[in-house]
Design an enzyme around this catalytic site. Sequence first.
Site, PDB file in Angstrom:
ATOM      1  N   CYS A 155       0.607  -1.379   0.101  1.00 46.48           N
ATOM      2  CA  CYS A 155      -0.102   0.269  -0.206  1.00 46.48           C
ATOM      3  C   CYS A 155       0.583   1.404   0.254  1.00 46.48           C
ATOM      4  O   CYS A 155       1.182   0.821   1.227  1.00 46.48           O
ATOM      5  CB  CYS A 155      -0.966   0.125   1.003  1.00 46.48           C
ATOM      6  SG  CYS A 155      -2.320   1.184   1.146  1.00 46.48           S
ATOM      7  N   CYS A 172      -0.145   3.854   2.017  1.00 48.83           N
ATOM      8  CA  CYS A 172       0.365   4.307   3.569  1.00 48.83           C
ATOM      9  C   CYS A 172       1.547   4.292   3.862  1.00 48.83           C
ATOM     10  O   CYS A 172       1.538   4.386   5.028  1.00 48.83           O
ATOM     11  CB  CYS A 172      -0.730   2.806   4.061  1.00 48.83           C
ATOM     12  SG  CYS A 172      -2.335   2.804   3.281  1.00 48.83           S
ATOM     13  N   ASP A 173       2.038   3.651   3.372  1.00 48.66           N
ATOM     14  CA  ASP A 173       2.857   3.281   3.523  1.00 48.66           C
ATOM     15  C   ASP A 173       4.718   4.304   3.094  1.00 48.66           C
ATOM     16  O   ASP A 173       5.749   4.312   3.328  1.00 48.66           O
ATOM     17  CB  ASP A 173       4.066   2.114   3.511  1.00 48.66           C
ATOM     18  CG  ASP A 173       3.698   1.090   4.472  1.00 48.66           C
ATOM     19  OD1 ASP A 173       2.473   1.359   5.377  1.00 48.66           O
ATOM     20  OD2 ASP A 173       2.452   0.229   4.231  1.00 48.66           O
TER      21      ASP A 173
END
Length: 307
Positions: free
Chosen positions: A135, A138-139
């Site tokens: 992701c 997200c990261d």
Amino acid sequence: MFDIMIVGAGTAGLSAAIYAARAGKKVLVLEEKTYGGQIINTQEVENYPGIKKISGYEFATNLYEQAAGLGADIRFEQVMKIESIPDQEGKEVKKVVTNQAEYEGKSVILATGAKNRPLGLDGEQRLIGAGISYCATCDGAFFRGRTVAVNGGGNTALEDAVFLAGICQKVYLIHRRNTFRGEEKQVTLLKEKENVEFLLDSQVTALYGEKKLEAIEVANTVDGSSKRIPVDALFVAIGQMPDNERFSGLVDVDEKGYIKAEEDCHTNVAGIYTAGDCRTKKVRQLATAAADGAVAGLAACEYLEEW
Ligand code: NAP
């Protein structure tokens, strides 16, 4: 006793909840992670009809608030098992067992979505959170100013690469073919970026690093050559696979594990419906997940009329 029990609070499940709750049904939604499904991690949605641009987070939050506001009971529990059990009148009641409780209802909608497909390489599981990610939104921020790679040729990989090119020093885009499955618009955008290098006809074949990812091995599928490339992160975006193992004894699934259902969202079991990316279908998009939710929600309402 609930009227409709929905497994999954992604776009399909919450859309089904909205339709069922508006029809006056007693609706339970069970979700093991957070609401929103895959769309919550999408930076921007630009192809949902009627909404020019919206963040995935805002879209998912709107859906959640809409379903909850209409009276759907949304609980964060993991569904372990579903059974059909006859009641005293011989009607098939559905029993849903979660990691926290048991619920009974008249019908079920399976809207479990799909999970990320892993590369299946040695060290991949161990390095999740230490350089391996599924992701980018997200990261990605953890790798600001660093060198990263994205693997895949679909819309997710292309969008991830565009996003990462904006924050990382260098982005390798690795794809096993030399044409892309994803939208041409994104490919054109990426080709204009000076910090993006395309590695086509290429496969990631090994991961290096003990405590964190340090480098990847990339093999060229045409000339057979391979090279070791130092990277701080590898974003794996090679598609999804269904998450239906728990239900394979309950409803028919195809050879890949998708729940068998046509556009009417009926499974082979009376009173059990399916919606969204977890079912057999050709197009897996936000709009088709929402459409499935509406179809399955209304189909369950129709089933309840004869209960
Ligand atoms: P996808 O479209 O299925 O693409 C997966 C990509 O990974 C393909 O390019 C595939 O290569 C490659 N791949 C598959 N298995 C592989 C393996 N074992 N090793 C290396 N490469 C592998 O998946 P996605 O990009 O996650 O998208 C899923 C769905 O969501 C699609 O329908 C997509 O259009 C949709 N989506 C839409 C948007 C948007 O509209 N904004 C954004 C994200 C996703 P091949 O091409 O060679 O098969």
